[in-house]
Design a protein around this motif. Structure first.
Motif, PDB file in Angstrom:
ATOM      1  N   UNK A  76       2.461 -17.881  -2.341  1.00  0.00           N
ATOM      2  CA  UNK A  76       3.771 -17.573  -1.743  1.00  0.00           C
ATOM      3  C   UNK A  76       4.699 -17.021  -2.825  1.00  0.00           C
ATOM      4  N   UNK A  77       4.656 -17.627  -4.007  1.00  0.00           N
ATOM      5  CA  UNK A  77       5.512 -17.182  -5.116  1.00  0.00           C
ATOM      6  C   UNK A  77       5.150 -15.761  -5.550  1.00  0.00           C
ATOM      7  N   UNK A  78       3.838 -15.490  -5.644  1.00  0.00           N
ATOM      8  CA  UNK A  78       3.412 -14.143  -6.058  1.00  0.00           C
ATOM      9  C   UNK A  78       3.859 -13.116  -5.022  1.00  0.00           C
ATOM     10  N   UNK A  79       3.749 -13.480  -3.764  1.00  0.00           N
ATOM     11  CA  UNK A  79       4.169 -12.568  -2.697  1.00  0.00           C
ATOM     12  C   UNK A  79       5.668 -12.279  -2.797  1.00  0.00           C
ATOM     13  N   UNK A  80       6.439 -13.346  -2.970  1.00  0.00           N
ATOM     14  CA  UNK A  80       7.897 -13.175  -3.083  1.00  0.00           C
ATOM     15  C   UNK A  80       8.268 -12.291  -4.255  1.00  0.00           C
ATOM     16  N   UNK A  81       7.522 -12.483  -5.356  1.00  0.00           N
ATOM     17  CA  UNK A  81       7.784 -11.695  -6.573  1.00  0.00           C
ATOM     18  C   UNK A  81       7.516 -10.215  -6.303  1.00  0.00           C
ATOM     19  N   UNK A  82       6.440  -9.937  -5.565  1.00  0.00           N
ATOM     20  CA  UNK A  82       6.119  -8.539  -5.237  1.00  0.00           C
ATOM     21  C   UNK A  82       7.168  -7.954  -4.298  1.00  0.00           C
ATOM     22  N   UNK A  83       7.612  -8.758  -3.337  1.00  0.00           N
ATOM     23  CA  UNK A  83       8.592  -8.263  -2.350  1.00  0.00           C
ATOM     24  C   UNK A  83       9.951  -8.016  -3.001  1.00  0.00           C
ATOM     25  N   UNK A  84      10.250  -8.825  -3.994  1.00  0.00           N
ATOM     26  CA  UNK A  84      11.540  -8.693  -4.700  1.00  0.00           C
ATOM     27  C   UNK A  84      11.701  -7.288  -5.268  1.00  0.00           C
ATOM     28  N   UNK A  85      10.589  -6.678  -5.673  1.00  0.00           N
ATOM     29  CA  UNK A  85      10.665  -5.339  -6.268  1.00  0.00           C
ATOM     30  C   UNK A  85      10.354  -4.237  -5.260  1.00  0.00           C
ATOM     31  N   UNK A  86      10.258  -4.622  -3.982  1.00  0.00           N
ATOM     32  CA  UNK A  86      10.178  -3.598  -2.934  1.00  0.00           C
ATOM     33  C   UNK A  86       8.805  -3.322  -2.357  1.00  0.00           C
ATOM     34  N   UNK A  87       7.801  -4.128  -2.705  1.00  0.00           N
ATOM     35  CA  UNK A  87       6.486  -3.900  -2.095  1.00  0.00           C
ATOM     36  C   UNK A  87       6.569  -4.216  -0.601  1.00  0.00           C
ATOM     37  N   UNK A  88       5.918  -3.390   0.201  1.00  0.00           N
ATOM     38  CA  UNK A  88       5.880  -3.644   1.633  1.00  0.00           C
ATOM     39  C   UNK A  88       4.594  -4.382   1.959  1.00  0.00           C
ATOM     40  N   UNK A  89       4.724  -5.673   2.266  1.00  0.00           N
ATOM     41  CA  UNK A  89       3.541  -6.508   2.474  1.00  0.00           C
ATOM     42  C   UNK A  89       3.353  -6.741   3.971  1.00  0.00           C
ATOM     43  N   UNK A  90       2.177  -6.403   4.422  1.00  0.00           N
ATOM     44  CA  UNK A  90       1.944  -6.423   5.865  1.00  0.00           C
ATOM     45  C   UNK A  90       0.736  -7.264   6.233  1.00  0.00           C
ATOM     46  N   UNK A  91       0.818  -7.871   7.399  1.00  0.00           N
ATOM     47  CA  UNK A  91      -0.361  -8.525   7.975  1.00  0.00           C
ATOM     48  C   UNK A  91      -1.306  -7.425   8.413  1.00  0.00           C
ATOM     49  N   UNK A  92      -2.544  -7.732   8.412  1.00  0.00           N
ATOM     50  CA  UNK A  92      -3.477  -6.740   8.950  1.00  0.00           C
ATOM     51  C   UNK A  92      -4.592  -6.463   7.986  1.00  0.00           C
ATOM     52  N   UNK A  93      -5.631  -5.888   8.543  1.00  0.00           N
ATOM     53  CA  UNK A  93      -6.876  -5.705   7.819  1.00  0.00           C
ATOM     54  C   UNK A  93      -7.206  -4.218   7.799  1.00  0.00           C
ATOM     55  N   UNK A  94      -7.802  -3.780   6.718  1.00  0.00           N
ATOM     56  CA  UNK A  94      -8.291  -2.394   6.684  1.00  0.00           C
ATOM     57  C   UNK A  94      -9.743  -2.420   7.156  1.00  0.00           C
ATOM     58  N   UNK A  95     -10.021  -1.653   8.197  1.00  0.00           N
ATOM     59  CA  UNK A  95     -11.367  -1.714   8.786  1.00  0.00           C
ATOM     60  C   UNK A  95     -12.167  -0.441   8.544  1.00  0.00           C
ATOM     61  N   UNK A  96     -11.480   0.613   8.067  1.00  0.00           N
ATOM     62  CA  UNK A  96     -12.174   1.885   7.861  1.00  0.00           C
ATOM     63  C   UNK A  96     -11.517   2.626   6.700  1.00  0.00           C
ATOM     64  N   UNK A  97     -12.315   3.377   5.957  1.00  0.00           N
ATOM     65  CA  UNK A  97     -11.737   4.170   4.867  1.00  0.00           C
ATOM     66  C   UNK A  97     -12.443   5.510   4.800  1.00  0.00           C
ATOM     67  N   UNK A  98     -11.656   6.527   4.506  1.00  0.00           N
ATOM     68  CA  UNK A  98     -12.240   7.840   4.205  1.00  0.00           C
ATOM     69  C   UNK A  98     -11.770   8.217   2.807  1.00  0.00           C
ATOM     70  N   UNK A  99     -12.671   8.059   1.829  1.00  0.00           N
ATOM     71  CA  UNK A  99     -12.313   8.382   0.452  1.00  0.00           C
ATOM     72  C   UNK A  99     -12.876   9.742   0.064  1.00  0.00           C
TER      73      UNK A  99
END
Ligand code: NDP
Length: 316
Positions: A67-90
Motif C-alpha cells: 500500500x505504501x509503495x502504491x501511494x508513493x507511486x501515485x504521489x508522483x502521478x502514476x496512474x494505477x489501475x485495476x485490470x489485467x493485460x491479456x494480450x500484447x503486440x510487440x
C-alpha cells in the motif's frame, strides 16, 4: 473495443518491481500507467510480516508495504489501475497491449513486472491453512518457526535451499520428496544430507494437513500407489512448498526470449529484453534471487532504462 489510448510508459504488475518502476518513471515525468494485475500488490500480499526489506528495523506488514509503495507511486502521478493485460503486440511501434476489458493501450515503452507464482500441490488444505502454517517462502516466513518443526515439499534446488535456511532456525526440518532421489545440484544435496536436523523423506507425498489452530501436522503417504504403500501422520508446525515457481510471462512469450521455464531473458545485469524499449523487471525475469528488494532494484533500473530509451528515440 472500449477505447484506445497512448502512453509513454506502461508498467504491467504491482509488486515491488512494478511499483518501484512507477515511482521512478513518474518522477522522470513519463506519466506512467500501471496495470495491477489479478493480485494487486503481488506475492508480498500473501505473506504476513516482511522482516528483510531494508528500512524497517521492526518489520512491516506485507500488505502495508505494498500500500505504501502504491501511494508513493501515485504521489508522483502514476496512474494505477485495476485490470489485467491479456494480450500484447510487440511487433509494432508503439507497442499495443489489451486489457481484459478490451481497452487497447499504445505505449512507447513497456515494463513487464508480472512476477512469478509459487506452485502449490493443489490440496484444499493449502488454502484452508494459508497464512496459518502454509507458506511458499522460507525467507519470508521461516522466522516464525524458530525452534519448531517444519516440512518442506520438493526435491529441487529451491527445496534444498529452503530446507537449509529453515534448518538454521527450526528444531527439525523434514524434506518431503516424491521420488527416491533429489533433483537438486550435487553440492546442495550434499549440504542437505550433512545437516543434522534435516531428515529427507524419500518417496513421500503430502496429501493433506490437519490442526485445530493452524497446521499441527501433515498426512503423508509413503510409496503412494505401490503394494507396500504406507499412510501416516507427521506432527509439524509449518508446511513449506518448494516445488517451483511459474513466471507470469504467458502474454509476452510469443514476442520475447524466455528460458525453458518461461522466465524472460534479459541482457545480464540489466532489465533489457530482446526488444528495444521493452524491459522485464522482478521475478518474471529472475529465477535466482526472487526477493522484494532485488525486484524493487530491477524495477528502478527498468524505469531509468525506459527514460533513456525515450530520450534517445526523441519520444520524451
Ligand atoms: P525444480 O523444478 O528444479 O524442482 C521442483 C521439485 O519439486 C522437484 O523435486 C519436483 O519433483 C518437485 N515437485 C514438483 N511438483 C511436485 C508435486 N506436485 N508434488 C511433489 N513434488 C513436486 O524447481 P526449483 O524451484 O527447485 O528450481 C527451479 C530452477 O532454479 C532449477 O533450474 C534450479 O536449479 C534453479 N535454482 C537454482 C538455485 C541455485 O543455483 N542456488 C536455487 C534455486 C533454484 P520431481 O523431481 O519428482 O519432478
Amino acid at each position: 473495443m472500449e477505447h484506445r489510448e497512448h502512453t509513454k510508459c506502461l508498467i504491467v504488475g504491482s509488486g515491488p518491481a512494478g511499483y518501484t518502476a512507477a515511482i521512478y518513471a513518474s518522477r522522470a515525468n513519463l506519466a506512467p500507467v500501471l496495470y495491477a494485475g489479478l493480485q494487486m500488490g503481488g506475492q508480498l500480499t500473501t505473506t504476513t510480516e516482511v522482516e528483510n526489506f531494508p528500512g524497517y528495523p521492526h518489520g512491516v506488514d506485507g500488505n502495508q508495504l505494498m500500500v505504501d509503495l502504491r501511494e508513493q507511486a501515485e504521489r508522483f502521478g502514476a496512474s494505477i489501475r485495476d485490470g489485467e493485460i491479456v494480450k500484447a503486440n510487440l511487433g509494432v511501434r508503439p507497442y499495443v497491449v489489451t486489457t481484459e476489458r478490451g481497452v487497447e493501450i499504445e505505449t512507447d515503452t513497456l515494463i513487464i513486472a508480472t512476477g512469478a507464482s509459487a506452485k502449490y500441490l493443489g490440496l484444499a488444505d493449502e488454502k484452508k491453512y494459508n497464512g496459518q502454517g502454509v507458506s511458499a517462502c522460507a525467507t519470508c516466513d521461516g522466522f516464525f518457526y524458530r525452534k519448531k518443526t517444519v516440512a518442506v515439499v520438493g526435491g529441487g534446488d529451491t527445496a534444498c535451499e529452503e530446507a537449509m535456511y529453515l534448518a538454521g532456525l527450526a528444531k527439525q526440518v523434514y524434506l518431503v520428496v516424491r521420488k527416491p532421489f533429489l533433483r537438486a545440484s550435487e553440492v546442495m544435496q550434499k549440504r542437505v544430507r550433512e545437516t543434522p536436523n534435516i531428515k529427507i523423506l524419500f518417496e513421500h507425498n503430502a496429501v493433506g494437513l490437519f490442526g485445530e489452530n493452524g497446521v499441527e501436522g501433515v498426512h503423508l503417504v509413503k510409496r503412494m500407489g505401490e503394494s507396500d504403500e504406507e499412510r501416516y501422520d507427521l506432527p509439524i508446525d509449518g508446511f513449506f512448498l518448494a516445488i517451483g515457481h511459474q513466471p507470469n510471462s504467458d502474454v509476452f512469450r510469443p514476442w520475447l526470449e524466455v528460458d525453458e521455464v518461461g522466465y524472460i531473458k534479459t541482457v545480464p545485469g540489466t532489465p533489457r529484453t530482446t526488444i528495444e524499449g521493452v524491459f522485464a523487471a522482478g521475478d518474471v525475469a529472475d529465477p535466482h534471487y526472487r526477493q522484494a528488494v532485488t525486484a524493487a532494484g530491477s524495477g528502478c533500473q527498468a524505469a531509468l532504462e525506459a527514460d533513456r530509451y525515450l530520450q534517445r528515440a526523441g519520444l520524451k
